[in-house]
Write a protein that holds these residues in place. Structure first.
Motif, PDB file in Angstrom:
ATOM      1  N   ASP A  65       0.867  -1.175   0.000  1.00  0.00           N
ATOM      2  CA  ASP A  65       0.000   0.000   0.000  1.00  0.00           C
ATOM      3  C   ASP A  65       0.906   1.229   0.000  1.00  0.00           C
TER       4      ASP A  65
ATOM      5  N   THR B 279      -3.205   3.080  -5.402  1.00  0.00           N
ATOM      6  CA  THR B 279      -2.052   3.146  -4.494  1.00  0.00           C
ATOM      7  C   THR B 279      -1.585   1.757  -4.075  1.00  0.00           C
TER       8      THR B 279
ATOM      9  N   LEU C 284       7.335   6.323  -3.510  1.00  0.00           N
ATOM     10  CA  LEU C 284       6.557   7.415  -4.094  1.00  0.00           C
ATOM     11  C   LEU C 284       7.408   8.312  -4.981  1.00  0.00           C
TER      12      LEU C 284
ATOM     13  N   SER D  14       0.256   4.218   0.123  1.00  0.00           N
ATOM     14  CA  SER D  14      -0.187   5.334   0.966  1.00  0.00           C
ATOM     15  C   SER D  14       0.349   5.208   2.393  1.00  0.00           C
TER      16      SER D  14
END
Length: 141
Positions: free
Chosen positions: A47, A135, A57, A49
């Motif tokens: 994940d 995500t 990211l 996020s």
């Protein structure tokens, strides 16, 4: 104890010491040893996020998880390869500026595809599939 007995016992002690220190030493012959191959049955999702996965990211970021290095290339693609060098199973690092995986122990380098670009390694890294959905980044065999 005379001189001959003393030297004999010292020689035996040195031999025993050398044997104990070398037990478990193994030099890889470059064959398909289990400790130099990538994990099998890989199928997990990250994940993006979550703070623990934040390195992915940014272009050039990477993280080590489940025996793999998962990275985001400088062009934004996600890649995943085994974390251990195919030469002698030392831990690799991802060098985004050079678009490669690097083994600091013997200097082997691998392309982002896992192909060997510099030895002594002769076998490519096991590469894994990646699939980004929102995500969620899935990594699988």
């Amino acid at each position: 104890m005379d001189r001959k007995e003393f030297l004999n016992s010292m020689g035996m002690s040195a031999a025993a010491f050398a044997l104990i220190n070398c037990m478990g030493c193994k030099k890889s012959d470059g064959s398909n040893d289990a400790d130099t191959t990538g994990p099998t049955g890989i199928d997990f999702t990250l994940d993006l996020s979550l703070a623990t996965n934040a390195a992915l990211l940014n272009n050039g970021g990477s993280l080590a998880i489940n025996g793999l290095i998962v990275a985001r290339t400088m062009t934004g693609n996600y890649i995943a390869v085994q974390r251990s060098c195919t030469h002698e199973s030392y831990t690799l690092s991802y060098q985004s500026a050079n678009s490669r995986f690097y083994c600091a122990n013997h200097g082997s380098t691998f392309a982002e595809s896992g192909a060997v670009t510099n030895g002594p390694a002769t076998r490519s890294l096991t590469a894994y599939h990646t699939q980004l959905t929102g995500t969620s980044l899935r990594i699988y065999s």
